[in-house]
Design an enzyme around this catalytic site. Structure first.
Site, PDB file in Angstrom:
ATOM      1  N   THR A 258      44.615   8.859  73.631  1.00 28.18           N
ATOM      2  CA  THR A 258      44.300  10.019  74.477  1.00 28.18           C
ATOM      3  C   THR A 258      43.293   9.540  75.511  1.00 28.18           C
ATOM      4  OG1 THR A 258      44.621  11.574  72.663  1.00 28.18           O
ATOM      5  CG2 THR A 258      43.343  12.402  74.511  1.00 28.18           C
TER       6      THR A 258
ATOM      7  N   ASP B 159      51.327  15.579  65.516  1.00 31.48           N
ATOM      8  CA  ASP B 159      50.221  16.558  65.481  1.00 31.48           C
ATOM      9  C   ASP B 159      50.641  17.862  64.797  1.00 31.48           C
ATOM     10  OD1 ASP B 159      48.090  15.156  66.396  1.00 31.48           O
ATOM     11  OD2 ASP B 159      48.185  15.853  68.464  1.00 31.48           O
TER      12      ASP B 159
HETATM   13  N1  GLY Z   1      47.037  14.037  70.033  1.00 30.93           N
HETATM   14  C1  GLY Z   1      45.681  14.311  69.803  1.00 30.93           C
HETATM   15  C2  GLY Z   1      45.341  15.751  70.001  1.00 30.93           C
HETATM   16  O1  GLY Z   1      45.988  16.438  70.770  1.00 30.93           O
HETATM   17  O2  GLY Z   1      44.443  16.227  69.379  1.00 30.93           O
END
Ligand code: GLY
Length: 563
Positions: free
Chosen positions: A376, A418
């Site tokens: 991220t 997720d």
């Molecule tokens: N993929 C990490 C988040 O969205 O928390």
């Protein structure tokens, strides 16, 4: 003067790691990003008359080229905007589950989770980044769209020098890109890994970006790019179809807001759990006098960790995509509820996670790793008119699932991880959950991304956010508290060692740099301590008296670009 005295007093309480570093300062505009070339792209847009949203779009596309670890057009994210006139907008361009997705799609015949939510073509959600940037442009943009993509197209086609950290991350042994022939060809030069200073050119990505530059997001979702993308999906057993792409919608949501000690907090609503977490943690801390012994004292860590534990318990049950599940936002932020949660914190002892359950009254209920999870990326932009933008976007894992779409040159996300594949089974961040975050077609997976803007007296005071998986929320909360309660400058705040507690697994993750006394005191209180390489990678801008100060972690490779 008063602030200075406080700073000196606080400094005495801090251990040697905190050296009162000088943040970069500027008076007009600033971009803080995790990759220097992209930060400079944003700065050039600001200097040439673009506003903060223009610069944020240009940085987003540039990072897709220069920081493919997380920058992307094959993933999704959130953009939080607060214009100088007070308008605030939250653009949710999170990936969504394809129409063919189903609740148990990642379970084997025994009902156990497989690795298919992380690896392979079936792990991808429908990407949102391109649509998100275009939606932001249509609402707030000022410069010609083509100008905002021009730097990214040029960087992809002419190439750019590979930095030492980028070369190391491409060549990391556990890298998903090794599993995909197209990614291996592009990013590992077919087995001759890039060395620092080598030039990386991405001609296929340049063509894709040039099409978006010329035709807009429509080409990505309905045009030639969409057709090639959907065909590649079908050829490799993936789920995303032309219809999924055509049906993808950016959601504009009202940001979550809250008050804290005279500051106004504007942050991420569901499908992020991040804003709820931030406001819950701050709400539970209010009135505890947790800050009295300094930011890295056992007392501060204890109260913050206990607030985090209670938030993560709630996260596991009550949070998901609000278009599919009614998230009880008001109840979770009700001062009476938070006061009760606060009252269950023992001032002297860690509460075992077993004794902490999701906390709303029953009637209302409808392996984490020691490595740093920096998959991220986040960046902040502030322009000379006071418009502020915080963007966090992602492919989920570093380089996503490692797959580059042949002929199109962009990497795919593995955001489906997720979701909750099976109630109670941890995902790659060790997060557990249930129905609220179960897989459904068209649904967005719960996120931890927490882009946040703090204002004071109706003016931007802080722009902040981070990558870091499940640790994003706690990392962002800690840095905000370090600035608001411990009066640190943003460079010291982002450099201060952090900690993380997420209810399950029951562990207090401590970054190197806490004093042995603090560690021992925490152990005596009942914490099981696990050393960690890091807790999120926070970036921040703080604005005071017309001066912009930016901080990006000295431990990392980002850049504060200001003028
Ligand atoms: N993929 C990490 C988040 O969205 O928390």
């Amino acid at each position: 003067m008063q602030r200075r005295c406080f700073l000196l007093a606080s400094a005495c309480l801090l251990t040697a790691h905190l050296r009162a570093a000088q943040p970069v300062s500027a008076t007009h505009g600033m971009v803080v990003a995790q990759e220097p070339i992209a930060a400079d792209v944003g700065l050039a847009v600001l200097k040439s008359g673009g506003n903060a949203v223009d610069a944020a779009i240009a940085v987003g596309f540039a990072l897709a080229v220069t920081h493919p670890f997380a920058g992307n057009i094959g993933g999704g994210g959130f953009m939080l905007v607060r214009m100088a006139d007070g308008r605030a907008a939250f653009l949710d361009f999170r990936e969504c589950a394809p129409a063919k997705a189903s609740r148990d799609m990642y379970l084997d015949s025994q009902g156990n989770p497989t690795r298919d939510s992380i690896l392979g073509w079936r792990s991808s959600g429908v990407p949102g980044s391109v649509a998100g940037f275009e939606a932001a442009y249509k609402k707030f943009g000022r410069k010609p769209w083509a100008d905002l993509l021009a730097p990214a197209v040029k960087l992809a086609s002419d190439g750019f020098p590979v930095s030492a950290p980028f070369a190391a991350s491409l060549d990391a042994p556990k890298n998903n890109i090794r599993l995909d022939p197209e990614s291996t060809r592009i990013f590992l030069r077919g087995g001759r890994p890039y060395q620092p200073g080598d030039t990386l050119k991405q001609p296929e990505l340049a063509s894709t970006l040039a099409r978006i530059q010329k035709h807009g997001a429509k080409d990505f979702y309905q045009g030639e790019i969409a057709r090639q993308f959907a065909a590649a999906m079908t050829a490799h057993g993936g789920l995303i179809t032309l219809d999924d792409l055509k049906n993808y919608k950016v959601a504009e949501r009202a940001p979550l807001t809250g008050a804290y000690n005279g500051f106004h907090i504007i942050t991420s609503p569901p499908p992020s759990a991040g804003g709820l977490g931030l406001l819950q943690i701050m709400g539970m801390l209010e009135g505890t006098n947790y800050a009295s012994d300094g930011p890295d004292s056992a007392k501060a860590v204890h109260y913050e960790a206990e607030a985090m534990r209670r938030f993560y318990a709630d996260r596991s049950q009550y949070m998901g995509d609000p278009d599919f599940y009614t998230v009880p936002v008001k109840m979770l932020l009700d001062p009476k509820y938070l006061a009760w949660r606060r009252s269950t914190i023992d001032p002297d002892r860690a509460t075992p996670s077993e004794a902490v359950a999701p906390g709303l009254p029953r009637a209302m209920n409808a392996a984490i790793h020691s490595r740093e999870n920096t998959e991220t990326t986040h960046y902040n932009v502030l322009d000379s008119n006071g418009n502020a933008v915080a963007v966090t976007y992602t492919l989920n894992d570093g380089y996503g699932n490692g797959i580059t779409v042949p002929g199109l040159g962009f990497l795919l996300n593995d955001e489906m991880d997720d979701f909750v594949s099976k109630p109670g089974a941890p995902n790659m961040f060790g997060m557990v959950g249930g129905d609220a975050n179960a897989i459904e077609p068209g649904k967005r997976p719960l996120s931890s991304m927490t882009p946040t803007i703090v204002t004071k007296d109706d003016k931007p005071y802080m722009v902040v956010g981070a990558p870091g998986g499940s640790r994003i929320t706690t990392g962002v909360a800690e840095v905000i508290l370090d600035v608001l309660d411990f009066h640190m400058n943003p460079q010291d705040a982002v450099d201060l060692p952090r900690f993380h507690e997420q209810w399950k697994p029951e562990m207090l993750y401590l970054q190197n740099g806490f004093s042995p006394e603090t560690e021992k005191a925490l152990e005596r209180m009942g914490y099981r301590i696990e050393p960690t390489g890091g807790v999120a990678r926070v970036e921040a801008i703080v604005i005071q008296n017309g001066v912009l100060e930016g901080g990006t972690e000295s431990r990392q490779h980002g850049k504060v670009a200001g003028y």
